[in-house]
Design an enzyme around this catalytic site. Structure first.
Site, PDB file in Angstrom:
ATOM      1  N   PHE A   1     -14.287  -4.247   1.047  1.00 54.16           N
ATOM      2  CA  PHE A   1     -15.398  -3.311   0.833  1.00 54.16           C
ATOM      3  C   PHE A   1     -15.461  -2.838  -0.627  1.00 54.16           C
ATOM      4  O   PHE A   1     -16.542  -2.619  -1.160  1.00 54.16           O
ATOM      5  CB  PHE A   1     -15.272  -2.131   1.795  1.00 54.16           C
ATOM      6  CG  PHE A   1     -15.114  -2.539   3.234  1.00 54.16           C
ATOM      7  CD1 PHE A   1     -15.937  -3.521   3.779  1.00 54.16           C
ATOM      8  CD2 PHE A   1     -14.123  -1.986   4.048  1.00 54.16           C
ATOM      9  CE1 PHE A   1     -15.792  -3.925   5.100  1.00 54.16           C
ATOM     10  CE2 PHE A   1     -13.971  -2.386   5.372  1.00 54.16           C
ATOM     11  CZ  PHE A   1     -14.798  -3.358   5.904  1.00 54.16           C
TER      12      PHE A   1
ATOM     13  N   HIS B   1      -5.273  -3.964   2.467  1.00 56.16           N
ATOM     14  CA  HIS B   1      -5.548  -4.882   3.570  1.00 56.16           C
ATOM     15  C   HIS B   1      -6.101  -6.210   3.060  1.00 56.16           C
ATOM     16  O   HIS B   1      -7.040  -6.778   3.631  1.00 56.16           O
ATOM     17  CB  HIS B   1      -6.508  -4.246   4.584  1.00 56.16           C
ATOM     18  CG  HIS B   1      -5.908  -3.069   5.292  1.00 56.16           C
ATOM     19  ND1 HIS B   1      -5.419  -1.975   4.613  1.00 56.16           N
ATOM     20  CD2 HIS B   1      -5.700  -2.828   6.605  1.00 56.16           C
ATOM     21  CE1 HIS B   1      -4.941  -1.098   5.488  1.00 56.16           C
ATOM     22  NE2 HIS B   1      -5.086  -1.600   6.699  1.00 56.16           N
TER      23      HIS B   1
ATOM     24  N   ARG C   1      -1.516  -4.841   3.803  1.00 54.02           N
ATOM     25  CA  ARG C   1      -1.299  -3.888   4.877  1.00 54.02           C
ATOM     26  C   ARG C   1       0.118  -3.961   5.448  1.00 54.02           C
ATOM     27  O   ARG C   1       0.780  -2.951   5.673  1.00 54.02           O
ATOM     28  CB  ARG C   1      -2.278  -4.165   6.021  1.00 54.02           C
ATOM     29  CG  ARG C   1      -2.104  -3.244   7.225  1.00 54.02           C
ATOM     30  CD  ARG C   1      -2.968  -3.687   8.403  1.00 54.02           C
ATOM     31  NE  ARG C   1      -2.468  -4.914   9.001  1.00 54.02           N
ATOM     32  CZ  ARG C   1      -1.706  -4.950  10.095  1.00 54.02           C
ATOM     33  NH1 ARG C   1      -1.365  -3.846  10.711  1.00 54.02           N
ATOM     34  NH2 ARG C   1      -1.276  -6.104  10.576  1.00 54.02           N
TER      35      ARG C   1
ATOM     36  N   ASP D   1      -7.703  -8.293  12.654  1.00 55.71           N
ATOM     37  CA  ASP D   1      -9.077  -7.833  12.395  1.00 55.71           C
ATOM     38  C   ASP D   1     -10.023  -8.978  12.023  1.00 55.71           C
ATOM     39  O   ASP D   1     -11.236  -8.864  12.178  1.00 55.71           O
ATOM     40  CB  ASP D   1      -9.086  -6.780  11.267  1.00 55.71           C
ATOM     41  CG  ASP D   1      -8.828  -5.378  11.812  1.00 55.71           C
ATOM     42  OD1 ASP D   1      -8.829  -5.228  13.054  1.00 55.71           O
ATOM     43  OD2 ASP D   1      -8.621  -4.458  11.009  1.00 55.71           O
TER      44      ASP D   1
ATOM     45  N   ARG E   1       0.838  -1.220   0.000  1.00 57.83           N
ATOM     46  CA  ARG E   1       0.000   0.000   0.000  1.00 57.83           C
ATOM     47  C   ARG E   1       0.866   1.262   0.000  1.00 57.83           C
ATOM     48  O   ARG E   1       0.466   2.296  -0.510  1.00 57.83           O
ATOM     49  CB  ARG E   1      -0.966  -0.007   1.188  1.00 57.83           C
ATOM     50  CG  ARG E   1      -0.287  -0.039   2.535  1.00 57.83           C
ATOM     51  CD  ARG E   1      -1.292   0.039   3.675  1.00 57.83           C
ATOM     52  NE  ARG E   1      -0.647  -0.392   4.908  1.00 57.83           N
ATOM     53  CZ  ARG E   1      -1.029   0.014   6.106  1.00 57.83           C
ATOM     54  NH1 ARG E   1      -2.036   0.835   6.264  1.00 57.83           N
ATOM     55  NH2 ARG E   1      -0.391  -0.430   7.178  1.00 57.83           N
TER      56      ARG E   1
ATOM     57  N   GLU F   1     -19.097   3.181   0.526  1.00 60.98           N
ATOM     58  CA  GLU F   1     -18.320   2.632  -0.592  1.00 60.98           C
ATOM     59  C   GLU F   1     -19.114   2.592  -1.894  1.00 60.98           C
ATOM     60  O   GLU F   1     -18.569   2.820  -2.972  1.00 60.98           O
ATOM     61  CB  GLU F   1     -17.839   1.216  -0.247  1.00 60.98           C
ATOM     62  CG  GLU F   1     -16.880   1.154   0.941  1.00 60.98           C
ATOM     63  CD  GLU F   1     -17.561   1.276   2.299  1.00 60.98           C
ATOM     64  OE1 GLU F   1     -18.805   1.136   2.364  1.00 60.98           O
ATOM     65  OE2 GLU F   1     -16.859   1.522   3.302  1.00 60.98           O
TER      66      GLU F   1
END
Ligand SMILES: Cc1ncc(C[n+]2csc(CCOP(=O)(O)OP(=O)(O)O)c2C)c(N)n1
Lengths: 318, 280
Positions: free
Chosen positions: A84, A110, A168, A118, A11, A59
């Site tokens: 998302f 991610h 990530r 998460d 990223r 989104e």
């Protein structure tokens, strides 16, 4: 002796490229849905606030707005987590973006299980599938931050929608700035004649280590960096099928309809050879540490090595 | 701007009847399609294309044109009929509606002259309108972006995401138009999922609202002009309409949402419309 590799999140590579694109191309705009810092869209926002649009947690609206901006001549990069960008906004990507073949670039960060703690709701492990089944869509999974930089720069240049799959965590830098990188053109990362390991994204590192382990056993494994699952590089894949006669695919993604499946689609129809797929086996993700999860989901070096042995066995017993 | 503006109500009314006839003939030929929600749209589209919008059928890609986004894509027979009548493509194309190889797809597809967006999956148009307005803001141009939604369509969450985005960014070039015909597929909107207090909902989302009779050209013209004067927020015309408007046996009948008239029904409808025409 294992050489020490520099580590950097993909990223970050994309974030740097966006900043550079901001300076070079006034048509580039960056959109974000309340994940501005996490996706590194914030670096662009800081320097080009007038070309940054925030949406809050919305989104679907972001992808739709990106469509409108593209229809009006902009090159929007819509940034959010991969889960998302794909799952939540899939119909918007399908109708408002892909169906119109618009110049919308989607940055999904991610991705994979290595996002870690998460857990399942945040681990994109099915979006290579969700994105690649859409006509017009290109799907790029950079292996490291350098490739992520190049992929992002090229995404701005190429026509039509592109999905960039990014991670990530800091990941080993496996390529060099001067290495060629062309969206749609796979890279012969290590040569070998016995078996071919085809990997994308962070899994290229596992493929590389598997190559080294196999070498100690006297097995020469070819490694292909298939950074673009779509459009797929049939030529390099078929040459590998023909020349090595056995294939292993490795991805941080479900084995259903992902990169490995894309390889199977090509090989099974045009030059069938045994294929073993390393990937997530039709289950959701879990919380945990990145490295723990790689082992838990059988995506680690030893799993690639095992799969290579199985593929070699199958080749022998044909 | 090459199109001729018409303010003559009689001319507009005649135009509306002609468009209604084309819609019904197209639908009868195709054997399927959305009759009710096409007929309710007619005056709105006629007011936009023959009175309000800056557009040029000979130069459909002109950057300064006003945009019409048909978010309720299933109403496309009405839009196709209007675009053909304006000269975007030959009228004969209308008879290919929904047939294999025709650019007149069952729901609008980008590529047909005059079509600004592909649509058909409800709820997506308003975000696209916002995107156009945001891009235009960067380019310092300000064509108007009209986005037509169905009342039922505004059940969709994305509409309200977009409503917040438009007001947050003060997108005053965006003008929503709700074809408020009180019906959707499962029945009356109020029974399916109540929308009231509708205008207040939009207002509380930061929009300027105008509420009018969507079949009254005078009201439409006034409201469209009135909307131009609001320069600090997005606006929405809540146009009260009748689903199936113009044909007695189709008006307000939920079953006419997604079916086309058969030959005898078409004849009956055309007779009614021809009677109307004589009265103009
Ligand atoms: C996302 C989505 N869900 C469902 C449909 C199927 N559908 C087509 S029209 C319609 C009802 C729309 O009602 P409304 O917006 O009031 O349109 P109108 O009554 O004016 O025809 C539905 C549910 C669709 N096209 N898109």
């Amino acid at each position: 002796m294992q050489e020490e590799l520099k580590k950097k999140p993909t990223r970050d590579g994309a974030g740097e490229a966006l900043l550079e694109l901001g300076r070079k191309n006034k048509n580039v705009v960056v959109l974000s849905a309340d994940l501005t810092d996490s996706t590194r869209a914030g670096w662009f926002k800081k320097e080009f606030p007038e070309r940054f649009i925030g949406f809050g947690v919305a989104e679907q609206d972001m992808l739709g707005t990106a469509s409108g901006m593209a229809l009006s001549g902009k090159i929007p990069f819509a940034c959010t987590f991969g889960v998302f960008a794909s799952g939540r906004a899939w119909d918007q990507v399908r109708v408002s973006v892909a169906y119109m073949n618009l110049n919308v670039k989607i940055i999904g960060t991610h991705c994979g299980v290595t996002v870690g703690e998460d857990g399942a709701t945040h681990q994109a492990i099915d979006e290579i599938a969700l994105m690649r089944i859409l006509p017009n869509m290109k799907v790029v999974v950079p292996a490291d931050a350098i490739e992520a930089y190049k992929a992002t720069m090229q995404a701005a240049e190429c026509d039509g929608p592109v999905y960039l799959r990014l991670g990530r965590q800091a990941a080993p830098v496996l390529t060099k700035a001067e290495d060629p990188f062309i969206i749609g053109k796979a890279v012969l990362y290590r040569d070998g004649k016995d078996v071919t390991i085809i990997a994308c994204g962070h899994s290229l590192y596992e493929a590389k280590k598997a190559h080294e382990k196999l070498k100690e056993e006297g097995i020469e494994a070819r490694v292909i960096n298939l950074h673009t699952p779509k459009p797929i590089d049939r030529k390099l894949i078929l040459a590998a099928a023909r020349e090595t006669g056995a294939i292993v695919t490795v991805e941080e993604h479900t084995v259903l309809a992902g990169m490995g499946s894309a390889v199977c689609e090509v090989v099974s129809q045009e030059y069938p050879v045994p294929i073993k797929m390393v990937g997530i086996k039709d289950v959701f993700g879990e919380s945990g540490k990145s490295m723990e999860l790689l082992k838990y989901f059988n995506l680690a070096t030893e799993d690639v090595v095992r799969a290579a042995h199985e593929a070699l066995d199958a080749k022998k017993h044909r | 701007m090459k199109n001729k503006k018409t303010t003559d109500i009689r001319t507009l009314k005649k135009k509306a009847i002609k468009i209604r006839k084309d819609i019904l003939m197209m639908l009868e030929k195709s054997g399927s399609g959305h009759t009710g929600g096409s007929l309710s749209l007619v005056e709105i589209l006629v007011a936009l294309y023959y009175y309000k919008m800056k557009h040029d059928p000979r130069n459909p890609g002109w950057q300064g044109r006003d945009r019409l986004l048909l978010s309720k894509g299933h109403g496309c027979p009405a839009l196709y009929a209007v675009l053909a009548d304006c000269g975007y493509f030959p009228r004969e194309e209308l008879w290919g509606l929904r047939k294999l190889g025709s650019p007149l797809q069952g729901h609008p597809q980008l590529g047909l002259q005059g079509i600004e967006i592909s649509s058909g999956s409800l709820g997506q148009g308003l975000s696209i309108a916002n995107g156009m307005a945001l891009a235009n803001r960067i380019d310092r141009i300000n064509p108007k972006i009209y986005c037509i939604m169905g009342d039922g369509e505004t059940n969709e969450g994305q509409i309200w995401e977009a409503a917040m985005t438009a007001s947050h960014y003060g997108l005053s070039d965006v003008c929503g138009i709700v074809d408020f015909n009180k019906l959707q597929i499962d029945g009356f909107c109020c029974d399916v999922k109540g929308l009231e207090p509708y205008a207040k909902k939009w207002q509380s989302f930061g929009w300027h609202t105008l509420e009018i009779d969507g079949h009254d050209f005078k009201a439409l013209i006034n409201a469209l002009d009135e909307a131009d004067k609001v320069i600090d927020k997005p606006k929405v015309l809540i146009a009260h309409t009748v689903k199936g408007k113009g044909v007695s046996f189709i008006e307000n009948r939920v079953e006419w949402h997604g079916i086309a008239p058969k030959k005898d029904e078409l004849e009956k409808a055309l007779t009614e419309l021809n009677e109307e025409l004589k009265k103009c």
